[in-house]
Design a protein around this motif. Structure first.
Motif, PDB file in Angstrom:
ATOM      1  N   LEU A  85     -11.154 -19.249 -35.949  1.00 20.32           N
ATOM      2  CA  LEU A  85     -10.957 -20.580 -36.534  1.00 20.32           C
ATOM      3  C   LEU A  85     -11.498 -20.625 -37.958  1.00 20.32           C
ATOM      4  N   ILE A  86     -11.051 -21.622 -38.715  1.00 21.00           N
ATOM      5  CA  ILE A  86     -11.447 -21.779 -40.108  1.00 21.00           C
ATOM      6  C   ILE A  86     -12.408 -22.950 -40.261  1.00 21.00           C
ATOM      7  N   THR A 106      -3.644 -28.578 -42.553  1.00 26.09           N
ATOM      8  CA  THR A 106      -2.881 -27.403 -42.170  1.00 26.09           C
ATOM      9  C   THR A 106      -1.477 -27.940 -41.893  1.00 26.09           C
ATOM     10  N   PRO A 107      -0.487 -27.094 -41.678  1.00 27.49           N
ATOM     11  CA  PRO A 107       0.848 -27.631 -41.414  1.00 27.49           C
ATOM     12  C   PRO A 107       0.926 -28.537 -40.184  1.00 27.49           C
ATOM     13  N   HIS A 108      -0.010 -28.394 -39.241  1.00 27.89           N
ATOM     14  CA  HIS A 108       0.087 -29.164 -38.004  1.00 27.89           C
ATOM     15  C   HIS A 108      -1.122 -30.056 -37.723  1.00 27.89           C
ATOM     16  N   LEU A 109      -2.087 -30.105 -38.648  1.00 23.73           N
ATOM     17  CA  LEU A 109      -3.320 -30.847 -38.397  1.00 23.73           C
ATOM     18  C   LEU A 109      -3.899 -31.336 -39.714  1.00 23.73           C
ATOM     19  N   THR A 110      -4.344 -32.598 -39.737  1.00 17.34           N
ATOM     20  CA  THR A 110      -5.035 -33.142 -40.903  1.00 17.34           C
ATOM     21  C   THR A 110      -6.346 -33.755 -40.438  1.00 17.34           C
ATOM     22  N   LEU A 111      -7.453 -33.315 -41.062  1.00 17.66           N
ATOM     23  CA  LEU A 111      -8.764 -33.890 -40.788  1.00 17.66           C
ATOM     24  C   LEU A 111      -9.192 -34.680 -42.020  1.00 17.66           C
ATOM     25  N   THR A 112      -9.467 -35.979 -41.858  1.00 24.43           N
ATOM     26  CA  THR A 112      -9.863 -36.840 -42.968  1.00 24.43           C
ATOM     27  C   THR A 112     -11.372 -36.977 -42.968  1.00 24.43           C
ATOM     28  N   ARG A 113     -11.969 -36.806 -44.152  1.00 23.82           N
ATOM     29  CA  ARG A 113     -13.421 -36.866 -44.291  1.00 23.82           C
ATOM     30  C   ARG A 113     -13.795 -37.784 -45.452  1.00 23.82           C
ATOM     31  N   ARG A 114     -14.925 -38.496 -45.299  1.00 24.68           N
ATOM     32  CA  ARG A 114     -15.508 -39.238 -46.417  1.00 24.68           C
ATOM     33  C   ARG A 114     -16.246 -38.238 -47.294  1.00 24.68           C
ATOM     34  N   VAL A 115     -16.279 -38.517 -48.578  1.00 28.43           N
ATOM     35  CA  VAL A 115     -16.964 -37.651 -49.528  1.00 28.43           C
ATOM     36  C   VAL A 115     -18.391 -38.167 -49.687  1.00 28.43           C
ATOM     37  N   SER A 116     -19.377 -37.280 -49.574  1.00 30.01           N
ATOM     38  CA  SER A 116     -20.781 -37.685 -49.709  1.00 30.01           C
ATOM     39  C   SER A 116     -21.067 -38.053 -51.163  1.00 30.01           C
ATOM     40  N   GLY A 117     -22.245 -38.595 -51.407  1.00 31.31           N
ATOM     41  CA  GLY A 117     -22.647 -38.985 -52.752  1.00 31.31           C
ATOM     42  C   GLY A 117     -22.627 -37.844 -53.749  1.00 31.31           C
ATOM     43  N   HIS A 120     -19.595 -33.794 -51.593  1.00 32.91           N
ATOM     44  CA  HIS A 120     -19.429 -32.771 -50.555  1.00 32.91           C
ATOM     45  C   HIS A 120     -18.626 -33.284 -49.357  1.00 32.91           C
ATOM     46  N   PHE A 121     -17.949 -32.361 -48.684  1.00 34.90           N
ATOM     47  CA  PHE A 121     -17.225 -32.645 -47.444  1.00 34.90           C
ATOM     48  C   PHE A 121     -17.123 -31.351 -46.655  1.00 34.90           C
ATOM     49  N   ALA A 122     -16.829 -31.470 -45.365  1.00 36.88           N
ATOM     50  CA  ALA A 122     -16.675 -30.283 -44.518  1.00 36.88           C
ATOM     51  C   ALA A 122     -15.709 -30.587 -43.386  1.00 36.88           C
ATOM     52  N   ALA A 123     -15.018 -29.567 -42.938  1.00 40.21           N
ATOM     53  CA  ALA A 123     -14.130 -29.651 -41.778  1.00 40.21           C
ATOM     54  C   ALA A 123     -14.229 -28.326 -41.045  1.00 40.21           C
ATOM     55  N   THR A 124     -14.320 -28.381 -39.739  1.00 35.30           N
ATOM     56  CA  THR A 124     -14.484 -27.161 -38.953  1.00 35.30           C
ATOM     57  C   THR A 124     -13.428 -27.082 -37.857  1.00 35.30           C
ATOM     58  N   GLY A 125     -13.234 -25.868 -37.362  1.00 34.00           N
ATOM     59  CA  GLY A 125     -12.354 -25.655 -36.218  1.00 34.00           C
ATOM     60  C   GLY A 125     -10.871 -25.711 -36.529  1.00 34.00           C
ATOM     61  N   LEU A 126     -10.486 -25.392 -37.757  1.00 35.14           N
ATOM     62  CA  LEU A 126      -9.071 -25.398 -38.129  1.00 35.14           C
ATOM     63  C   LEU A 126      -8.413 -24.078 -37.750  1.00 35.14           C
ATOM     64  N   PRO A 127      -7.120 -24.097 -37.437  1.00 36.63           N
ATOM     65  CA  PRO A 127      -6.432 -22.842 -37.131  1.00 36.63           C
ATOM     66  C   PRO A 127      -6.213 -22.028 -38.403  1.00 36.63           C
ATOM     67  N   PRO A 128      -6.225 -20.695 -38.308  1.00 37.23           N
ATOM     68  CA  PRO A 128      -5.955 -19.873 -39.499  1.00 37.23           C
ATOM     69  C   PRO A 128      -4.522 -20.070 -39.962  1.00 37.23           C
ATOM     70  N   GLY A 129      -4.303 -19.812 -41.215  1.00 32.94           N
ATOM     71  CA  GLY A 129      -2.959 -19.966 -41.783  1.00 32.94           C
ATOM     72  C   GLY A 129      -3.031 -20.750 -43.079  1.00 32.94           C
ATOM     73  N   TRP A 130      -2.063 -21.590 -43.308  1.00 31.38           N
ATOM     74  CA  TRP A 130      -1.951 -22.349 -44.551  1.00 31.38           C
ATOM     75  C   TRP A 130      -2.908 -23.522 -44.572  1.00 31.38           C
TER      76      TRP A 130
END
Length: 152
Positions: A85-86, A106-117, A120-130
């Motif tokens: 995972l990415i 990713t082509p099949h998943l979008t994770l929306t995050r708030r940007v910290s002061g 910074h932002f982070a997203a985990t557990g994405l499938p490999p690929g684009w």
């Protein structure tokens, strides 16, 4: 001497007479659906003095460090692949504002995050690929990174 069947097949190809394979048409429609109208596209930039990064640079721990720039924003992304995972840790600078959101896509998943002061932002557990990242700021056009392919 030229084989007549070969010659006719070559003419059909040149004229576009052969039908497009169904999977190509499906893939084209899917990619078209990922576009963000009226957005600005950030392009990868060469190594910067501030951080050890460039398009596709791989760190000692297997992470990829990439910087994108457009419309007054800089995206610094650290992409790590582990257990198939990415994980993406990123920073948008300058700070885009309290109401800014970042989509990690990713082509099949979008994770929306708030940007910290600090941007910074982070997203985990994405499938490999684009992968692409989009910053939404109220009152501004969305800024999206080019799609990059992350392989395990």
């Amino acid at each position: 001497m030229i084989n007549d069947e070969y010659f006719l097949a070559a003419l059909r190809l040149a004229a576009g007479g052969d039908p497009m394979p169904a999977h190509v048409s499906v893939a084209a429609r899917e990619v078209y659906g990922l576009r963000i109208t009226r957005s600005v596209t950030a392009a990868p930039v060469a190594e910067a003095a501030a951080i050890r990064t460039s398009s596709g640079t791989r760190g000692d721990d297997g992470s990829h460090l990439v910087r994108f720039v457009a419309d007054g924003l800089t995206f610094d992304l650290e992409v790590t692949v582990g257990d198939g995972l990415i994980d993406v840790a990123g920073q948008v600078s300058p700070y885009p504002g309290a109401d800014a959101l970042v989509d990690v896509r990713t082509p099949h998943l979008t994770l929306t995050r708030r940007v910290s002061g600090g941007g910074h932002f982070a997203a985990t557990g994405l499938p490999p690929g684009w992968l692409s990242v989009v910053c939404h700021r109220p009152g501004h056009a969305a800024v999206q990174t080019r799609w990059v392919r992350i392989r395990p």
